[in-house]
Design a protein around this motif. Structure first.
Motif, PDB file in Angstrom:
ATOM      1  N   ALA A  55      -0.746   8.430   2.322  1.00 19.02           N
ATOM      2  CA  ALA A  55       0.594   9.030   2.370  1.00 19.02           C
ATOM      3  C   ALA A  55       1.359   8.746   1.074  1.00 19.02           C
ATOM      4  O   ALA A  55       2.109   9.595   0.592  1.00 19.02           O
ATOM      5  CB  ALA A  55       1.371   8.512   3.578  1.00 19.02           C
ATOM      6  N   ALA A  56       1.168   7.572   0.499  1.00 18.59           N
ATOM      7  CA  ALA A  56       1.810   7.244  -0.783  1.00 18.59           C
ATOM      8  C   ALA A  56       1.226   8.102  -1.901  1.00 18.59           C
ATOM      9  O   ALA A  56       1.962   8.622  -2.743  1.00 18.59           O
ATOM     10  CB  ALA A  56       1.640   5.766  -1.106  1.00 18.59           C
ATOM     11  N   VAL A  57      -0.085   8.247  -1.896  1.00 15.19           N
ATOM     12  CA  VAL A  57      -0.755   9.067  -2.907  1.00 15.19           C
ATOM     13  C   VAL A  57      -0.242  10.502  -2.830  1.00 15.19           C
ATOM     14  O   VAL A  57       0.097  11.122  -3.843  1.00 15.19           O
ATOM     15  CB  VAL A  57      -2.292   9.028  -2.729  1.00 15.19           C
ATOM     16  N   SER A  58      -0.135  11.032  -1.612  1.00 12.77           N
ATOM     17  CA  SER A  58       0.344  12.397  -1.400  1.00 12.77           C
ATOM     18  C   SER A  58       1.792  12.562  -1.871  1.00 12.77           C
ATOM     19  O   SER A  58       2.133  13.530  -2.543  1.00 12.77           O
ATOM     20  CB  SER A  58       0.216  12.762   0.078  1.00 12.77           C
ATOM     21  N   ALA A  59       2.652  11.607  -1.493  1.00  8.12           N
ATOM     22  CA  ALA A  59       4.066  11.688  -1.871  1.00  8.12           C
ATOM     23  C   ALA A  59       4.229  11.642  -3.391  1.00  8.12           C
ATOM     24  O   ALA A  59       4.982  12.435  -3.969  1.00  8.12           O
ATOM     25  CB  ALA A  59       4.859  10.562  -1.213  1.00  8.12           C
ATOM     26  N   LEU A  60       3.535  10.733  -4.040  1.00 11.70           N
ATOM     27  CA  LEU A  60       3.635  10.627  -5.495  1.00 11.70           C
ATOM     28  C   LEU A  60       3.117  11.882  -6.174  1.00 11.70           C
ATOM     29  O   LEU A  60       3.725  12.381  -7.124  1.00 11.70           O
ATOM     30  CB  LEU A  60       2.886   9.383  -5.993  1.00 11.70           C
ATOM     31  N   PRO A 109       2.854   9.723 -11.504  1.00 14.47           N
ATOM     32  CA  PRO A 109       1.511   9.136 -11.555  1.00 14.47           C
ATOM     33  C   PRO A 109       1.390   7.887 -10.675  1.00 14.47           C
ATOM     34  O   PRO A 109       2.308   7.067 -10.618  1.00 14.47           O
ATOM     35  CB  PRO A 109       1.313   8.765 -13.026  1.00 14.47           C
ATOM     36  N   LEU A 110       0.255   7.747 -10.033  1.00 16.59           N
ATOM     37  CA  LEU A 110      -0.047   6.572  -9.220  1.00 16.59           C
ATOM     38  C   LEU A 110      -0.388   5.413 -10.152  1.00 16.59           C
ATOM     39  O   LEU A 110      -1.156   5.589 -11.106  1.00 16.59           O
ATOM     40  CB  LEU A 110      -1.252   6.881  -8.320  1.00 16.59           C
ATOM     41  N   PRO A 111       0.185   4.224  -9.911  1.00 14.78           N
ATOM     42  CA  PRO A 111      -0.173   3.082 -10.762  1.00 14.78           C
ATOM     43  C   PRO A 111      -1.667   2.772 -10.640  1.00 14.78           C
ATOM     44  O   PRO A 111      -2.241   2.892  -9.563  1.00 14.78           O
ATOM     45  CB  PRO A 111       0.643   1.922 -10.189  1.00 14.78           C
ATOM     46  N   ALA A 133       3.144  10.885   8.577  1.00 13.27           N
ATOM     47  CA  ALA A 133       3.179   9.773   7.630  1.00 13.27           C
ATOM     48  C   ALA A 133       3.466  10.274   6.217  1.00 13.27           C
ATOM     49  O   ALA A 133       4.274   9.692   5.492  1.00 13.27           O
ATOM     50  CB  ALA A 133       1.866   8.997   7.665  1.00 13.27           C
ATOM     51  N   ALA A 134       2.829  11.369   5.822  1.00 14.14           N
ATOM     52  CA  ALA A 134       3.056  11.938   4.486  1.00 14.14           C
ATOM     53  C   ALA A 134       4.492  12.416   4.334  1.00 14.14           C
ATOM     54  O   ALA A 134       5.116  12.215   3.283  1.00 14.14           O
ATOM     55  CB  ALA A 134       2.081  13.078   4.226  1.00 14.14           C
ATOM     56  N   HIS A 135       5.033  13.045   5.382  1.00 14.98           N
ATOM     57  CA  HIS A 135       6.420  13.525   5.346  1.00 14.98           C
ATOM     58  C   HIS A 135       7.394  12.351   5.211  1.00 14.98           C
ATOM     59  O   HIS A 135       8.313  12.378   4.389  1.00 14.98           O
ATOM     60  CB  HIS A 135       6.720  14.341   6.604  1.00 14.98           C
ATOM     61  N   LYS A 136       7.193  11.305   6.010  1.00 15.87           N
ATOM     62  CA  LYS A 136       8.076  10.119   5.953  1.00 15.87           C
ATOM     63  C   LYS A 136       7.956   9.416   4.597  1.00 15.87           C
ATOM     64  O   LYS A 136       8.945   8.963   4.041  1.00 15.87           O
ATOM     65  CB  LYS A 136       7.735   9.142   7.071  1.00 15.87           C
ATOM     66  N   ALA A 137       6.730   9.336   4.073  1.00 15.24           N
ATOM     67  CA  ALA A 137       6.541   8.702   2.766  1.00 15.24           C
ATOM     68  C   ALA A 137       7.287   9.468   1.675  1.00 15.24           C
ATOM     69  O   ALA A 137       7.899   8.869   0.788  1.00 15.24           O
ATOM     70  CB  ALA A 137       5.052   8.607   2.431  1.00 15.24           C
ATOM     71  N   THR A 164       0.806  -1.221   0.000  1.00 17.40           N
ATOM     72  CA  THR A 164       0.000   0.000   0.000  1.00 17.40           C
ATOM     73  C   THR A 164       0.838   1.270   0.000  1.00 17.40           C
ATOM     74  O   THR A 164       0.303   2.339  -0.264  1.00 17.40           O
ATOM     75  CB  THR A 164      -0.941   0.058   1.223  1.00 17.40           C
ATOM     76  N   LEU A 165       2.139   1.176   0.283  1.00 20.90           N
ATOM     77  CA  LEU A 165       2.941   2.391   0.363  1.00 20.90           C
ATOM     78  C   LEU A 165       4.303   2.215  -0.299  1.00 20.90           C
ATOM     79  O   LEU A 165       4.494   2.663  -1.427  1.00 20.90           O
ATOM     80  CB  LEU A 165       3.096   2.815   1.841  1.00 20.90           C
ATOM     81  N   ARG A 166       5.242   1.554   0.360  1.00 21.07           N
ATOM     82  CA  ARG A 166       6.618   1.464  -0.161  1.00 21.07           C
ATOM     83  C   ARG A 166       6.694   0.818  -1.529  1.00 21.07           C
ATOM     84  O   ARG A 166       7.297   1.368  -2.461  1.00 21.07           O
ATOM     85  CB  ARG A 166       7.506   0.696   0.834  1.00 21.07           C
ATOM     86  N   SER A 167       6.100  -0.347  -1.685  1.00 26.13           N
ATOM     87  CA  SER A 167       6.207  -1.060  -2.964  1.00 26.13           C
ATOM     88  C   SER A 167       5.425  -0.354  -4.076  1.00 26.13           C
ATOM     89  O   SER A 167       5.862  -0.351  -5.223  1.00 26.13           O
ATOM     90  CB  SER A 167       5.737  -2.510  -2.800  1.00 26.13           C
ATOM     91  N   VAL A 168       4.316   0.261  -3.720  1.00 31.88           N
ATOM     92  CA  VAL A 168       3.547   1.018  -4.722  1.00 31.88           C
ATOM     93  C   VAL A 168       4.354   2.226  -5.196  1.00 31.88           C
ATOM     94  O   VAL A 168       4.415   2.509  -6.399  1.00 31.88           O
ATOM     95  CB  VAL A 168       2.183   1.462  -4.139  1.00 31.88           C
ATOM     96  N   MET A 169       4.999   2.929  -4.261  1.00 36.08           N
ATOM     97  CA  MET A 169       5.820   4.086  -4.650  1.00 36.08           C
ATOM     98  C   MET A 169       7.008   3.651  -5.496  1.00 36.08           C
ATOM     99  O   MET A 169       7.357   4.327  -6.470  1.00 36.08           O
ATOM    100  CB  MET A 169       6.279   4.859  -3.413  1.00 36.08           C
ATOM    101  N   ALA A 170       7.630   2.515  -5.155  1.00 33.88           N
ATOM    102  CA  ALA A 170       8.765   2.020  -5.945  1.00 33.88           C
ATOM    103  C   ALA A 170       8.325   1.671  -7.365  1.00 33.88           C
ATOM    104  O   ALA A 170       8.996   2.022  -8.339  1.00 33.88           O
ATOM    105  CB  ALA A 170       9.396   0.814  -5.255  1.00 33.88           C
ATOM    106  N   GLN A 171       7.197   0.987  -7.485  1.00 37.22           N
ATOM    107  CA  GLN A 171       6.666   0.645  -8.807  1.00 37.22           C
ATOM    108  C   GLN A 171       6.388   1.902  -9.616  1.00 37.22           C
ATOM    109  O   GLN A 171       6.793   2.005 -10.782  1.00 37.22           O
ATOM    110  CB  GLN A 171       5.382  -0.175  -8.664  1.00 37.22           C
ATOM    111  N   ALA A 172       5.724   2.857  -9.017  1.00 41.04           N
ATOM    112  CA  ALA A 172       5.380   4.095  -9.717  1.00 41.04           C
ATOM    113  C   ALA A 172       6.635   4.866 -10.125  1.00 41.04           C
ATOM    114  O   ALA A 172       6.721   5.384 -11.239  1.00 41.04           O
ATOM    115  CB  ALA A 172       4.490   4.967  -8.836  1.00 41.04           C
ATOM    116  N   CYS A 173       7.596   4.925  -9.236  1.00 41.72           N
ATOM    117  CA  CYS A 173       8.811   5.698  -9.494  1.00 41.72           C
ATOM    118  C   CYS A 173       9.638   5.065 -10.621  1.00 41.72           C
ATOM    119  O   CYS A 173      10.088   5.765 -11.525  1.00 41.72           O
ATOM    120  CB  CYS A 173       9.625   5.806  -8.203  1.00 41.72           C
ATOM    121  N   LEU A 174       9.843   3.747 -10.575  1.00 43.98           N
ATOM    122  CA  LEU A 174      10.628   3.106 -11.634  1.00 43.98           C
ATOM    123  C   LEU A 174       9.912   3.236 -12.981  1.00 43.98           C
ATOM    124  O   LEU A 174      10.549   3.504 -13.998  1.00 43.98           O
ATOM    125  CB  LEU A 174      10.899   1.635 -11.315  1.00 43.98           C
TER     126      LEU A 174
END
Length: 164
Positions: free
Chosen positions: A51-56, A62-64, A122-126, A15-25
């Motif tokens: 928090a992932a949505v906010s960080a992206l 873009p969010l996957p 949470a948003a800041h850490k994400a 829901t957070l780390r892996s989703v952000m990694a996928q989106a970023c790569l």
């Protein structure tokens, strides 16, 4: 022209780390990599963490368009066989299944910010995690992955997990 390299990011709830990694790569190297993400079955969240949505969104990435999913969708291989599996959670690293095709594996441990109760914190850490992931993924994208010695590639990808 080489085919795309399949990369799978694994975290606890997907829901957070892996989703952000996928989106970023996908954002930085979509022409070279095909990224996916998953979590531990029965622990997978229902939706992507805010928090992932906010960080992206803050980073302009873009969010996957996927819902969180478990690794049972990738074992056995069902149309996606990873060449690289990167665990983003130290606890989940030891629980992972035997991945089809003997992919390169690495641990890039990040704290579990999804358990933080304060939405602003949470948003800041994400966002901090996202920027760290981006640095690592830019380096991954710059590695000479074709025609290289398998052990050298494995070592390089594991070494990226020790970056600050």
């Amino acid at each position: 022209m080489h085919r795309k390299i399949n990369v799978l990011f694994v975290s606890r709830r997907n829901t957070l780390r892996s989703v952000m990694a996928q989106a970023c790569l996908t954002h930085i190297a979509e022409k070279r990599f095909h990224a996916r993400s998953c979590g531990q079955p029965l622990r997978v969240g229902a939706v992507v963490d805010p928090a992932a949505v906010s960080a992206l969104r803050t980073a302009g990435i873009p969010l996957p368009e996927i819902k969180p999913r478990g690794w049972n969708e990738f074992v056995p291989a069902r149309g996606f066989q990873a060449e690289f599996v990167i665990a983003l959670d130290a606890d989940i690293d030891r629980l992972q299944p035997a991945w089809p095709g003997q992919p390169h594996t690495a641990l890039w441990a990040y704290p579990d910010t999804a358990v933080i109760d304060d939405p602003e914190e949470a948003a800041h850490k994400a966002l901090q995690i996202l920027y760290s992931l981006r640095r690592r993924l830019e380096l991954l994208a710059s590695l000479p992955l074709y025609g290289s010695d398998r052990e050298s590639v494995r070592a390089d990808i594991r070494d990226l997990g020790y970056m600050n």
